[in-house]
Design a protein around this motif. Structure first.
Motif, PDB file in Angstrom:
ATOM      1  N   PRO A  87       0.736  -0.931   0.144  1.00  0.00           N
ATOM      2  CA  PRO A  87      -0.116   0.226   0.078  1.00  0.00           C
ATOM      3  C   PRO A  87       0.512   1.475  -0.115  1.00  0.00           C
ATOM      4  CG  PRO A  87      -0.770  -1.750   1.262  1.00  0.00           C
ATOM      5  CD  PRO A  87       0.447  -2.103   0.960  1.00  0.00           C
ATOM      6  N   GLU A  88       1.457   1.284   0.695  1.00  0.00           N
ATOM      7  CA  GLU A  88       2.363   2.253   0.896  1.00  0.00           C
ATOM      8  C   GLU A  88       3.385   2.629  -0.354  1.00  0.00           C
ATOM      9  OE1 GLU A  88       3.001  -0.491   2.863  1.00  0.00           O
ATOM     10  OE2 GLU A  88       4.606  -0.566   3.372  1.00  0.00           O
ATOM     11  N   ASP A  89       3.466   1.316  -1.588  1.00  0.00           N
ATOM     12  CA  ASP A  89       3.910   2.293  -2.700  1.00  0.00           C
ATOM     13  C   ASP A  89       2.528   2.996  -3.953  1.00  0.00           C
ATOM     14  OD1 ASP A  89       5.003  -1.358  -3.254  1.00  0.00           O
ATOM     15  OD2 ASP A  89       6.359   0.630  -2.386  1.00  0.00           O
ATOM     16  N   THR A  90       1.989   3.382  -2.878  1.00  0.00           N
ATOM     17  CA  THR A  90       0.642   4.031  -4.209  1.00  0.00           C
ATOM     18  C   THR A  90       1.068   5.095  -4.379  1.00  0.00           C
ATOM     19  OG1 THR A  90      -1.847   2.834  -3.078  1.00  0.00           O
ATOM     20  CG2 THR A  90      -1.695   5.297  -3.176  1.00  0.00           C
ATOM     21  N   LYS A  99      20.686  14.018 -19.330  1.00  0.00           N
ATOM     22  CA  LYS A  99      22.041  14.162 -19.774  1.00  0.00           C
ATOM     23  C   LYS A  99      22.332  15.748 -19.667  1.00  0.00           C
ATOM     24  CE  LYS A  99      25.075  11.800 -21.489  1.00  0.00           C
ATOM     25  NZ  LYS A  99      26.068  11.385 -21.921  1.00  0.00           N
ATOM     26  N   VAL A 100      23.538  15.456 -19.286  1.00  0.00           N
ATOM     27  CA  VAL A 100      24.119  16.583 -19.168  1.00  0.00           C
ATOM     28  C   VAL A 100      24.404  17.052 -20.569  1.00  0.00           C
ATOM     29  CG1 VAL A 100      26.174  17.528 -18.076  1.00  0.00           C
ATOM     30  CG2 VAL A 100      25.467  16.491 -16.716  1.00  0.00           C
ATOM     31  N   TYR A 101      24.148  18.875 -20.211  1.00  0.00           N
ATOM     32  CA  TYR A 101      23.746  19.428 -22.187  1.00  0.00           C
ATOM     33  C   TYR A 101      22.654  18.952 -22.492  1.00  0.00           C
ATOM     34  CZ  TYR A 101      29.127  19.798 -20.468  1.00  0.00           C
ATOM     35  OH  TYR A 101      30.188  19.917 -19.638  1.00  0.00           O
ATOM     36  N   LEU A 102      21.848  17.900 -22.282  1.00  0.00           N
ATOM     37  CA  LEU A 102      21.121  17.353 -23.510  1.00  0.00           C
ATOM     38  C   LEU A 102      18.918  17.690 -22.504  1.00  0.00           C
ATOM     39  CD1 LEU A 102      21.816  14.273 -24.843  1.00  0.00           C
ATOM     40  CD2 LEU A 102      21.987  15.992 -25.958  1.00  0.00           C
ATOM     41  N   GLY A 103      19.598  18.117 -21.501  1.00  0.00           N
ATOM     42  CA  GLY A 103      18.402  18.761 -20.739  1.00  0.00           C
ATOM     43  C   GLY A 103      17.706  17.925 -19.886  1.00  0.00           C
ATOM     44  N   ASN A 104      16.915  17.934 -19.450  1.00  0.00           N
ATOM     45  CA  ASN A 104      16.216  17.234 -17.899  1.00  0.00           C
ATOM     46  C   ASN A 104      14.944  17.243 -18.288  1.00  0.00           C
ATOM     47  OD1 ASN A 104      16.272  15.417 -15.725  1.00  0.00           O
ATOM     48  ND2 ASN A 104      15.044  17.044 -14.880  1.00  0.00           N
ATOM     49  N   TYR A 105      14.155  16.232 -18.595  1.00  0.00           N
ATOM     50  CA  TYR A 105      13.081  15.594 -18.607  1.00  0.00           C
ATOM     51  C   TYR A 105      11.662  14.747 -18.062  1.00  0.00           C
ATOM     52  CZ  TYR A 105      14.761  18.006 -22.809  1.00  0.00           C
ATOM     53  OH  TYR A 105      15.844  18.787 -24.300  1.00  0.00           O
ATOM     54  N   TRP A 106      10.833  15.634 -18.278  1.00  0.00           N
ATOM     55  CA  TRP A 106       9.140  14.758 -17.719  1.00  0.00           C
ATOM     56  C   TRP A 106       8.539  14.036 -17.886  1.00  0.00           C
ATOM     57  CZ3 TRP A 106      11.186  12.822 -12.165  1.00  0.00           C
ATOM     58  CH2 TRP A 106      12.097  13.906 -11.908  1.00  0.00           C
ATOM     59  N   GLY A 107       7.980  13.354 -17.569  1.00  0.00           N
ATOM     60  CA  GLY A 107       6.549  12.690 -18.543  1.00  0.00           C
ATOM     61  C   GLY A 107       5.399  13.057 -17.404  1.00  0.00           C
ATOM     62  N   GLN A 108       4.039  12.845 -17.226  1.00  0.00           N
ATOM     63  CA  GLN A 108       3.056  13.491 -17.155  1.00  0.00           C
ATOM     64  C   GLN A 108       3.030  12.506 -15.686  1.00  0.00           C
ATOM     65  OE1 GLN A 108       1.522  16.153 -17.682  1.00  0.00           O
ATOM     66  NE2 GLN A 108       2.831  17.129 -18.825  1.00  0.00           N
ATOM     67  N   GLY A 109       3.068  11.151 -16.016  1.00  0.00           N
ATOM     68  CA  GLY A 109       3.151  10.556 -14.869  1.00  0.00           C
ATOM     69  C   GLY A 109       1.433   9.689 -14.633  1.00  0.00           C
ATOM     70  N   THR A 110       1.920   8.789 -13.671  1.00  0.00           N
ATOM     71  CA  THR A 110       0.591   6.940 -14.188  1.00  0.00           C
ATOM     72  C   THR A 110       0.593   7.247 -12.830  1.00  0.00           C
ATOM     73  OG1 THR A 110      -0.025   5.442 -15.014  1.00  0.00           O
ATOM     74  CG2 THR A 110       2.356   5.334 -14.384  1.00  0.00           C
ATOM     75  N   GLN A 111      -0.829   6.780 -12.059  1.00  0.00           N
ATOM     76  CA  GLN A 111      -1.124   6.008 -11.672  1.00  0.00           C
ATOM     77  C   GLN A 111      -1.060   5.278 -10.773  1.00  0.00           C
ATOM     78  OE1 GLN A 111      -2.516   9.316  -7.833  1.00  0.00           O
ATOM     79  NE2 GLN A 111      -2.163   6.510  -6.844  1.00  0.00           N
ATOM     80  N   VAL A 112      -0.352   4.842  -9.425  1.00  0.00           N
ATOM     81  CA  VAL A 112      -0.483   3.191  -8.895  1.00  0.00           C
ATOM     82  C   VAL A 112      -0.944   3.248  -7.688  1.00  0.00           C
ATOM     83  CG1 VAL A 112       1.175   1.511  -8.402  1.00  0.00           C
ATOM     84  CG2 VAL A 112       1.884   3.358 -10.056  1.00  0.00           C
ATOM     85  N   THR A 113      -2.092   2.592  -7.464  1.00  0.00           N
ATOM     86  CA  THR A 113      -2.994   2.590  -6.315  1.00  0.00           C
ATOM     87  C   THR A 113      -2.573   0.811  -5.256  1.00  0.00           C
ATOM     88  OG1 THR A 113      -4.052   4.084  -7.096  1.00  0.00           O
ATOM     89  CG2 THR A 113      -4.989   3.163  -5.064  1.00  0.00           C
ATOM     90  N   VAL A 114      -2.737   0.554  -4.414  1.00  0.00           N
ATOM     91  CA  VAL A 114      -1.918  -0.509  -3.930  1.00  0.00           C
ATOM     92  C   VAL A 114      -3.263  -1.190  -2.845  1.00  0.00           C
ATOM     93  CG1 VAL A 114      -1.058  -2.231  -3.477  1.00  0.00           C
ATOM     94  CG2 VAL A 114       0.297  -0.360  -4.912  1.00  0.00           C
ATOM     95  N   SER A 115      -4.500  -1.190  -3.269  1.00  0.00           N
ATOM     96  CA  SER A 115      -5.149  -1.098  -2.061  1.00  0.00           C
ATOM     97  C   SER A 115      -6.165  -2.716  -2.653  1.00  0.00           C
ATOM     98  CB  SER A 115      -5.738  -0.002  -2.447  1.00  0.00           C
ATOM     99  OG  SER A 115      -7.450   0.150  -1.060  1.00  0.00           O
ATOM    100  N   SER A 116      -6.461  -3.599  -1.443  1.00  0.00           N
ATOM    101  CA  SER A 116      -7.518  -4.218  -1.034  1.00  0.00           C
ATOM    102  C   SER A 116      -8.843  -3.722  -1.385  1.00  0.00           C
ATOM    103  CB  SER A 116      -7.286  -5.523  -0.031  1.00  0.00           C
ATOM    104  OG  SER A 116      -7.303  -4.739   1.115  1.00  0.00           O
TER     105      SER A 116
END
Length: 116
Positions: A87-90, A99-116
């Protein structure tokens, strides 16, 4: 420029598995260190795992032995195999390309929910 699109998140029961994918568009994918980060509710974003252009991997202590990061340079894709989920991986999981000199990029993210 690099565009990153994550997929594979969802709802899973404790002890289950998910595989996240991050597809990159743009040039020089193989030159980047690729990483997965996560942000849990009310917490700061934290490193989960990285894989360098040479294939060396690094993991946060809390995922060692459970998660595996890998990359396929022919497909411009990085993966995160997550086993024995807790559950704490939620969190929202983010893909990163750095990469140095090339840049730093991020995606939009994807939700992970661990629950019973």
């Amino acid at each position: 420029q690099v565009q990153l699109v994550e997929s594979g998140g969802g709802l899973v029961q404790p002890g289950g598995s998910l595989r996240l994918s991050c597809a990159a568009s743009g040039s020089a994918f193989s030159a980047y260190t690729m990483g997965w980060y996560r942000r849990a509710p009310g917490k700061q974003r934290e490193l989960v795992a990285t894989v360098t252009s040479g294939g060396s991997t690094n993991y946060a202590n809390f995922v060692k032995g459970r998660f595996t990061i890998s990359r396929d340079n022919a497909k411009n894709t990085v993966y995160l195999q997550m086993n024995s989920l807790k559950p704490e991986d939620t969190a929202v999981y983010y893909c990163n390309a750095n990469k140095v000199y090339l840049g730093n990029y991020w995606g939009q993210g994807t939700q992970v929910t661990v629950s019973s």
